[in-house]
Every structure is written in C-alpha cells, then in structure tokens.
Design a protein around this motif. Structure first.
Motif, PDB file in Angstrom:
ATOM      1  N   LEU B  22       0.799  -1.230   0.000  1.00 52.00           N
ATOM      2  CA  LEU B  22       0.000   0.000   0.000  1.00 52.00           C
ATOM      3  C   LEU B  22       0.829   1.274   0.000  1.00 52.00           C
ATOM      4  O   LEU B  22       0.304   2.363  -0.241  1.00 52.00           O
ATOM      5  N   VAL B  23       2.126   1.179   0.279  1.00 55.00           N
ATOM      6  CA  VAL B  23       2.950   2.388   0.319  1.00 55.00           C
ATOM      7  C   VAL B  23       3.211   2.918  -1.097  1.00 55.00           C
ATOM      8  O   VAL B  23       3.515   4.100  -1.260  1.00 55.00           O
ATOM      9  N   ASP B  24       3.038   2.075  -2.090  1.00 56.09           N
ATOM     10  CA  ASP B  24       3.255   2.545  -3.460  1.00 56.09           C
ATOM     11  C   ASP B  24       2.009   3.278  -3.965  1.00 56.09           C
ATOM     12  O   ASP B  24       0.905   2.734  -3.917  1.00 56.09           O
ATOM     13  N   PRO B  25       2.176   4.504  -4.469  1.00 58.44           N
ATOM     14  CA  PRO B  25       0.992   5.288  -4.857  1.00 58.44           C
ATOM     15  C   PRO B  25       0.207   4.689  -6.024  1.00 58.44           C
ATOM     16  O   PRO B  25      -1.025   4.836  -6.056  1.00 58.44           O
ATOM     17  N   VAL B  26       0.869   4.005  -6.931  1.00 63.23           N
ATOM     18  CA  VAL B  26       0.127   3.369  -8.035  1.00 63.23           C
ATOM     19  C   VAL B  26      -0.731   2.233  -7.492  1.00 63.23           C
ATOM     20  O   VAL B  26      -1.910   2.096  -7.831  1.00 63.23           O
ATOM     21  N   ARG B  27      -0.129   1.427  -6.611  1.00 62.23           N
ATOM     22  CA  ARG B  27      -0.906   0.316  -6.040  1.00 62.23           C
ATOM     23  C   ARG B  27      -2.051   0.833  -5.170  1.00 62.23           C
ATOM     24  O   ARG B  27      -3.144   0.272  -5.160  1.00 62.23           O
ATOM     25  N   ARG B  28      -1.772   1.918  -4.425  1.00 56.03           N
ATOM     26  CA  ARG B  28      -2.848   2.485  -3.597  1.00 56.03           C
ATOM     27  C   ARG B  28      -3.967   3.013  -4.494  1.00 56.03           C
ATOM     28  O   ARG B  28      -5.148   2.925  -4.153  1.00 56.03           O
ATOM     29  N   SER B  29      -3.584   3.547  -5.635  1.00 50.95           N
ATOM     30  CA  SER B  29      -4.602   4.036  -6.573  1.00 50.95           C
ATOM     31  C   SER B  29      -5.455   2.891  -7.106  1.00 50.95           C
ATOM     32  O   SER B  29      -6.675   3.024  -7.241  1.00 50.95           O
ATOM     33  N   ILE B  30      -4.846   1.754  -7.394  1.00 51.99           N
ATOM     34  CA  ILE B  30      -5.612   0.583  -7.841  1.00 51.99           C
ATOM     35  C   ILE B  30      -6.629   0.198  -6.756  1.00 51.99           C
ATOM     36  O   ILE B  30      -7.800  -0.060  -7.037  1.00 51.99           O
ATOM     37  N   VAL B  31      -6.180   0.200  -5.513  1.00 51.80           N
ATOM     38  CA  VAL B  31      -7.066  -0.166  -4.396  1.00 51.80           C
ATOM     39  C   VAL B  31      -8.204   0.840  -4.257  1.00 51.80           C
ATOM     40  O   VAL B  31      -9.367   0.458  -4.090  1.00 51.80           O
ATOM     41  N   THR B  32      -7.900   2.118  -4.347  1.00 49.18           N
ATOM     42  CA  THR B  32      -8.965   3.114  -4.161  1.00 49.18           C
ATOM     43  C   THR B  32      -9.923   3.115  -5.357  1.00 49.18           C
ATOM     44  O   THR B  32     -11.120   3.362  -5.188  1.00 49.18           O
ATOM     45  N   GLN B  33      -9.423   2.816  -6.553  1.00 47.61           N
ATOM     46  CA  GLN B  33     -10.329   2.714  -7.705  1.00 47.61           C
ATOM     47  C   GLN B  33     -11.270   1.519  -7.544  1.00 47.61           C
ATOM     48  O   GLN B  33     -12.462   1.609  -7.852  1.00 47.61           O
ATOM     49  N   LEU B  34     -10.743   0.408  -7.039  1.00 51.41           N
ATOM     50  CA  LEU B  34     -11.606  -0.751  -6.790  1.00 51.41           C
ATOM     51  C   LEU B  34     -12.611  -0.434  -5.686  1.00 51.41           C
ATOM     52  O   LEU B  34     -13.783  -0.796  -5.766  1.00 51.41           O
ATOM     53  N   ASP B  35     -12.145   0.261  -4.653  1.00 48.84           N
ATOM     54  CA  ASP B  35     -13.024   0.615  -3.538  1.00 48.84           C
ATOM     55  C   ASP B  35     -14.187   1.486  -4.008  1.00 48.84           C
ATOM     56  O   ASP B  35     -15.305   1.354  -3.528  1.00 48.84           O
ATOM     57  N   ALA B  36     -13.900   2.379  -4.968  1.00 47.03           N
ATOM     58  CA  ALA B  36     -14.917   3.336  -5.424  1.00 47.03           C
ATOM     59  C   ALA B  36     -15.833   2.746  -6.490  1.00 47.03           C
ATOM     60  O   ALA B  36     -16.824   3.367  -6.870  1.00 47.03           O
ATOM     61  N   SER B  37     -15.496   1.545  -6.988  1.00 48.97           N
ATOM     62  CA  SER B  37     -16.252   0.973  -8.099  1.00 48.97           C
ATOM     63  C   SER B  37     -17.323   0.007  -7.595  1.00 48.97           C
ATOM     64  O   SER B  37     -17.103  -0.743  -6.648  1.00 48.97           O
ATOM     65  N   ASP B  40     -16.254  -5.203 -10.382  1.00 46.95           N
ATOM     66  CA  ASP B  40     -14.853  -5.582 -10.540  1.00 46.95           C
ATOM     67  C   ASP B  40     -14.289  -4.877 -11.774  1.00 46.95           C
ATOM     68  O   ASP B  40     -15.037  -4.470 -12.668  1.00 46.95           O
ATOM     69  N   ILE B  41     -12.974  -4.738 -11.818  1.00 49.50           N
ATOM     70  CA  ILE B  41     -12.349  -3.959 -12.897  1.00 49.50           C
ATOM     71  C   ILE B  41     -11.301  -4.814 -13.609  1.00 49.50           C
ATOM     72  O   ILE B  41     -10.496  -5.488 -12.958  1.00 49.50           O
ATOM     73  N   LYS B  42     -11.345  -4.758 -14.932  1.00 48.57           N
ATOM     74  CA  LYS B  42     -10.333  -5.434 -15.766  1.00 48.57           C
ATOM     75  C   LYS B  42      -8.979  -4.781 -15.574  1.00 48.57           C
ATOM     76  O   LYS B  42      -8.898  -3.550 -15.435  1.00 48.57           O
ATOM     77  N   CYS B  43      -7.905  -5.559 -15.642  1.00 48.97           N
ATOM     78  CA  CYS B  43      -6.557  -4.990 -15.513  1.00 48.97           C
ATOM     79  C   CYS B  43      -6.342  -3.801 -16.441  1.00 48.97           C
ATOM     80  O   CYS B  43      -5.756  -2.792 -16.058  1.00 48.97           O
ATOM     81  N   GLY B  44      -6.838  -3.912 -17.672  1.00 55.43           N
ATOM     82  CA  GLY B  44      -6.593  -2.853 -18.650  1.00 55.43           C
ATOM     83  C   GLY B  44      -7.415  -1.606 -18.448  1.00 55.43           C
ATOM     84  O   GLY B  44      -7.184  -0.595 -19.112  1.00 55.43           O
ATOM     85  N   ASP B  45      -8.392  -1.648 -17.529  1.00 51.95           N
ATOM     86  CA  ASP B  45      -9.328  -0.530 -17.400  1.00 51.95           C
ATOM     87  C   ASP B  45      -9.034   0.410 -16.233  1.00 51.95           C
ATOM     88  O   ASP B  45      -9.810   1.334 -15.967  1.00 51.95           O
ATOM     89  N   PHE B  46      -7.938   0.188 -15.521  1.00 59.94           N
ATOM     90  CA  PHE B  46      -7.595   1.119 -14.437  1.00 59.94           C
ATOM     91  C   PHE B  46      -6.970   2.381 -15.014  1.00 59.94           C
ATOM     92  O   PHE B  46      -6.312   2.348 -16.066  1.00 59.94           O
ATOM     93  N   ASP B  47      -7.151   3.471 -14.306  1.00 64.53           N
ATOM     94  CA  ASP B  47      -6.544   4.741 -14.698  1.00 64.53           C
ATOM     95  C   ASP B  47      -5.234   4.890 -13.925  1.00 64.53           C
ATOM     96  O   ASP B  47      -5.203   5.456 -12.823  1.00 64.53           O
ATOM     97  N   ILE B  48      -4.174   4.320 -14.475  1.00 63.51           N
ATOM     98  CA  ILE B  48      -2.855   4.392 -13.832  1.00 63.51           C
ATOM     99  C   ILE B  48      -1.799   4.713 -14.886  1.00 63.51           C
ATOM    100  O   ILE B  48      -1.859   4.217 -16.006  1.00 63.51           O
ATOM    101  N   PRO B  49      -0.825   5.550 -14.498  1.00 62.97           N
ATOM    102  CA  PRO B  49       0.133   6.092 -15.472  1.00 62.97           C
ATOM    103  C   PRO B  49       1.368   5.221 -15.634  1.00 62.97           C
ATOM    104  O   PRO B  49       2.493   5.715 -15.533  1.00 62.97           O
ATOM    105  N   VAL B  50       1.166   3.914 -15.850  1.00 58.99           N
ATOM    106  CA  VAL B  50       2.322   3.025 -15.994  1.00 58.99           C
ATOM    107  C   VAL B  50       2.106   2.078 -17.166  1.00 58.99           C
ATOM    108  O   VAL B  50       0.973   1.889 -17.629  1.00 58.99           O
ATOM    109  N   SER B  51       3.199   1.472 -17.631  1.00 56.23           N
ATOM    110  CA  SER B  51       3.122   0.525 -18.743  1.00 56.23           C
ATOM    111  C   SER B  51       2.376  -0.732 -18.311  1.00 56.23           C
ATOM    112  O   SER B  51       2.192  -0.986 -17.111  1.00 56.23           O
ATOM    113  N   LYS B  52       1.980  -1.520 -19.304  1.00 57.72           N
ATOM    114  CA  LYS B  52       1.237  -2.745 -19.012  1.00 57.72           C
ATOM    115  C   LYS B  52       2.074  -3.702 -18.149  1.00 57.72           C
ATOM    116  O   LYS B  52       1.560  -4.329 -17.219  1.00 57.72           O
ATOM    117  N   SER B  53       3.380  -3.802 -18.442  1.00 60.18           N
ATOM    118  CA  SER B  53       4.203  -4.761 -17.680  1.00 60.18           C
ATOM    119  C   SER B  53       4.409  -4.271 -16.244  1.00 60.18           C
ATOM    120  O   SER B  53       4.418  -5.069 -15.301  1.00 60.18           O
TER     121      SER B  53
END
Lengths: 110, 110
Positions: B22-37, B40-53
């Motif tokens: 949870l200390v990583d901001p991208v991972r925390r963003s994934i968690v908060t996006q899931l919390d707000a949804s 369930d969310i597809k891997c490709g549908d998150f709003d995160i500023p990183v490459s697929k890998s």
C-alpha cells in the motif's frame, strides 16, 4: 526551547510520507509503544533493536511525517504520539495500526 | 480455471507485506479505484500512469499481499478488492486509506 526540532502542521501532513514512515517495522514499533504507553517516552527508553544513531534517524522520519512530537526535558528528548492530529488528517489510520490484530502481526516489540 | 493465479488465505496475510503493497501510490490508486467501483475492474481498465508490464507487477504485489483477488473472464483478467478478508485480518486499515481525507491526499487518480 530553541532546541525543539521543527514539526509539521496538520495541514502539511502527507499520506505518502506518513505511510513511508509507517512501513518500516522499527518505526511502527515506536508508534505502537507510544500508543500503548500512558506517558511520553524518552528516546533512549524504547525497546528497539537498532543503534542510537539509527534510532535518531527513525525518530526524525516519524517527526517529519507528523506522527510524533518531540521536546526536551533537561537533556532527555521526549516523544509524544500526535494521535489527535493524525486522526484529524487521516481518520482511522493510527487506530488500524494499533488493533490487536495489527499488534500481533508486529514483528518487533510494541 | 487453471490460469487462476494463487492467492493467500486470510491467515497468511502479513501486515508488513500489506503495508509494503500500500505504500506505493500506483498500487494504492488501484485499491482506491476498486473501492470506489460498484463492479470488478479489468486490468486494462484502471486509470494508472504506468506501462502494461509495470501494471502487471503492481497487480501481482497486491494479489500476493491479499489485497485483491484476480480471476479470468475469457481473456480478461478481472480484479476484486478483498475487503471483507482484509478487514478480518487488519480491521479498519482499508477504510482508513479510502476516507475522503486519504483519497484527497492520493496523488494519482482514484
């Protein structure tokens, strides 16, 4: 009083900085020991498995994140948990890290 | 079903591992996006500023810590927040990270 180190205001607390402080098990132990104590604790009186200089670094990180307040009594540097202010900034976070479950998962004393 | 990746049981959740996730901001963003949804969310549908890998790495860290459950629907890898199980292991922790204050302090979307 001139020796009192600087402390951030509540409005300056940052979740990223707070989590980076709390992810370290030694720093989390300092916080849980303060949480469990009825009184403020001297820097030298914590039960943590690190050298004095490493401990000083950990206290600085906690203070700069807003988790603890430090002040002097004579030559002793004392530490208080900034519980109310942290609760104001990030409600429930300190409480979640000091539940029986979280304390049982704590690898270090406290 | 053979493609479903391994998930830890609640009894295997570790506070240190959860906080490191949870200390990583991208991972925390994934968690908060899931919390707000609501869904369930597809891997490709998150709003995160990183490459697929890089995203795949972050999903793996979250899954291995017990924060998310992953499953396939056709070729899509879906993600669910393991809220109830995480609340059982560390009560209040996810709630504290998804308060309005914590969300406002989140540097990334979500």
């Amino acid at each position: 009083m001139g020796r009192t180190p600087p402390h951030p205001e509540v409005s300056e607390f940052g979740l990223q900085q707070v989590l980076e402080a709390l992810v370290d098990p030694v720093r989390r132990s300092i916080v849980t020991q303060l949480d469990a104590s009825d009184a403020d604790i001297k820097c030298g009186d914590f039960d943590i498995p690190v050298s004095k200089s490493t401990a000083t670094h950990h206290f600085n990180v906690l203070r700069e994140a807003g988790l603890i307040r430090q002040y002097y009594v004579g030559t002793a540097r004392m530490n208080t948990l900034r519980r109310d202010e942290m609760d104001q900034a990030f409600p429930g976070l300190l409480a979640a890290l000091t539940t029986p479950q979280a304390r049982a998962a704590q690898p270090l004393a406290g």
